[in-house]
Design a protein around this motif. Sequence first.
Motif, PDB file in Angstrom:
ATOM      1  N   LEU A  67       0.836  -1.197   0.000  1.00 51.59           N
ATOM      2  CA  LEU A  67       0.000   0.000   0.000  1.00 51.59           C
ATOM      3  C   LEU A  67       0.876   1.254   0.000  1.00 51.59           C
ATOM      4  O   LEU A  67       1.916   1.290   0.654  1.00 51.59           O
ATOM      5  N   PRO A  68       0.463   2.304  -0.714  1.00 51.26           N
ATOM      6  CA  PRO A  68       1.268   3.531  -0.784  1.00 51.26           C
ATOM      7  C   PRO A  68       0.998   4.468   0.382  1.00 51.26           C
ATOM      8  O   PRO A  68       0.447   5.561   0.231  1.00 51.26           O
ATOM      9  N   GLY A  69       1.360   4.049   1.592  1.00 49.89           N
ATOM     10  CA  GLY A  69       1.142   4.877   2.775  1.00 49.89           C
ATOM     11  C   GLY A  69       0.559   4.061   3.899  1.00 49.89           C
ATOM     12  O   GLY A  69       0.336   2.851   3.767  1.00 49.89           O
ATOM     13  N   LEU A  99      -1.057 -11.115   0.852  1.00 47.47           N
ATOM     14  CA  LEU A  99      -0.553 -10.481   2.072  1.00 47.47           C
ATOM     15  C   LEU A  99      -0.519  -8.981   1.812  1.00 47.47           C
ATOM     16  O   LEU A  99      -0.006  -8.543   0.774  1.00 47.47           O
ATOM     17  N   ILE A 100      -1.072  -8.196   2.714  1.00 45.08           N
ATOM     18  CA  ILE A 100      -1.121  -6.743   2.536  1.00 45.08           C
ATOM     19  C   ILE A 100      -0.157  -6.094   3.514  1.00 45.08           C
ATOM     20  O   ILE A 100      -0.163  -6.398   4.710  1.00 45.08           O
ATOM     21  N   SER A 101       0.675  -5.189   3.008  1.00 48.28           N
ATOM     22  CA  SER A 101       1.650  -4.523   3.860  1.00 48.28           C
ATOM     23  C   SER A 101       1.760  -3.057   3.461  1.00 48.28           C
ATOM     24  O   SER A 101       1.294  -2.648   2.397  1.00 48.28           O
ATOM     25  N   SER A 102       2.398  -2.266   4.321  1.00 48.50           N
ATOM     26  CA  SER A 102       2.545  -0.838   4.044  1.00 48.50           C
ATOM     27  C   SER A 102       3.699  -0.285   4.860  1.00 48.50           C
ATOM     28  O   SER A 102       4.238  -0.956   5.753  1.00 48.50           O
ATOM     29  N   SER A 129       1.416   2.410  -6.462  1.00 49.18           N
ATOM     30  CA  SER A 129       1.628   3.780  -6.937  1.00 49.18           C
ATOM     31  C   SER A 129       3.085   3.962  -7.303  1.00 49.18           C
ATOM     32  O   SER A 129       3.937   3.156  -6.903  1.00 49.18           O
ATOM     33  N   SER A 130       3.355   5.028  -8.054  1.00 49.99           N
ATOM     34  CA  SER A 130       4.724   5.250  -8.514  1.00 49.99           C
ATOM     35  C   SER A 130       5.067   6.732  -8.478  1.00 49.99           C
ATOM     36  O   SER A 130       4.306   7.574  -8.955  1.00 49.99           O
ATOM     37  N   HIS A 131       6.227   7.023  -7.896  1.00 48.74           N
ATOM     38  CA  HIS A 131       6.821   8.359  -7.944  1.00 48.74           C
ATOM     39  C   HIS A 131       7.894   8.353  -9.043  1.00 48.74           C
ATOM     40  O   HIS A 131       8.289   7.302  -9.535  1.00 48.74           O
ATOM     41  N   TYR A 132       8.385   9.543  -9.377  1.00 47.20           N
ATOM     42  CA  TYR A 132       9.397   9.590 -10.430  1.00 47.20           C
ATOM     43  C   TYR A 132      10.658   8.826 -10.007  1.00 47.20           C
ATOM     44  O   TYR A 132      11.110   7.919 -10.707  1.00 47.20           O
ATOM     45  N   ASP A 133      11.252   9.193  -8.886  1.00 50.59           N
ATOM     46  CA  ASP A 133      12.401   8.451  -8.348  1.00 50.59           C
ATOM     47  C   ASP A 133      11.875   7.540  -7.253  1.00 50.59           C
ATOM     48  O   ASP A 133      11.907   7.879  -6.068  1.00 50.59           O
ATOM     49  N   ASP A 134      11.379   6.384  -7.636  1.00 50.73           N
ATOM     50  CA  ASP A 134      10.732   5.474  -6.699  1.00 50.73           C
ATOM     51  C   ASP A 134      11.725   4.414  -6.250  1.00 50.73           C
ATOM     52  O   ASP A 134      12.115   3.533  -7.018  1.00 50.73           O
ATOM     53  N   ALA A 135      12.135   4.502  -4.978  1.00 51.09           N
ATOM     54  CA  ALA A 135      13.169   3.607  -4.456  1.00 51.09           C
ATOM     55  C   ALA A 135      12.712   2.157  -4.417  1.00 51.09           C
ATOM     56  O   ALA A 135      13.516   1.235  -4.622  1.00 51.09           O
TER      57      ALA A 135
END
Length: 342
Positions: A67-69, A99-102, A129-135
């Motif tokens: 999950l993104p957050g 399995l759900i994690s965040s 979700s995706s950011h530009y520089d997504d680690a």
Amino acid sequence: MTVTMKKVARRAGVSISTVSRVLSGHLNVREEISCKVKRIMKELGYTPNIIAKSLVSKTTNSICVLLPGPAEELFSNLFFMELIRGIVAGASRLGFDILISSGATEQEELEVVSQLLKGRRVDGMIVLSSHYDDAVIEYLNTNSYPFVLVGRSDKYDGILSVDTNHSMAAYDATSHLITMGHERIGFVSGPQDLIVSRDRLEGYRNALLDHGLEWYPEWIVEGESLQDSGYGSISDFMNLPNRPTALVAVDDMVTFSVIRVLKQLKYKVPDDLAIVSFNNIPLAELSVPPISSIDTRIYDLGAMASQVLIQRIQHPEHENQYKNRFIIAHQLIERESSMLAM
């Protein structure tokens, strides 16, 4: 008394390895043999030892949804609830568990992903979700772990992804308002570090440009600011000189807040401000007025994400034979919030 695989094999008149192949879903077992073994398993009440099976096969038949957050925030968002419903349904049809994690921060997300995959607790990962520089995506891609992104990545063109054409969806939403007679159209954006937010903003601008219309920076407001200080932000927006008569909003949840504040300020939707939104969650139809919304087929996004990931996990040897990017078609659902021309 515990029913063993050996007892099932003896009753069925086959080898233990044949029973094992039936359990694993191998295609080289004749249909009549497979049906016979499954029937005897049911008669004897045989339950496979999942832990032992995973140690032998080196698979867990489970995937993780990242999950993104923080989970407590996202589970109140109907978009993510519907997305997860689709993911679970798609995985269940193929015999996989979820399995759900965040993580509250990017570093926490990285730690979660590393522990799950290095510890072989899951076979793959769904990133929402995706950011530009997504680690997280960089880590998964660099280490060649099986994963699918719900969205798209600017940096990694070849990764497995399932998405909506967000730029075209925003283009269609804006064009609809233009056909309703609006020439001054504002935009409520999402966080600009998210690729989906930038894609939708691009589609909005392109639609105005193609129709010979102007847009101004003050007509673009970030959705989080409206939710945090909605009354003041909407009041300022509606008091702009030459203010917009229509609005494209980033999602239905933000639109609910906008409509509520507009009512407090004695404005009417769509008479004073027409609105088109995104995602078409079930409550959009029940809003007052009902909200025109881009149906992104959230459930189908989730189901497709789990299915294509599991396909890659089960058949890595065919990876180069499949396409990597899957687009789920969107549709504008027209309702009262945008239907009156100015």
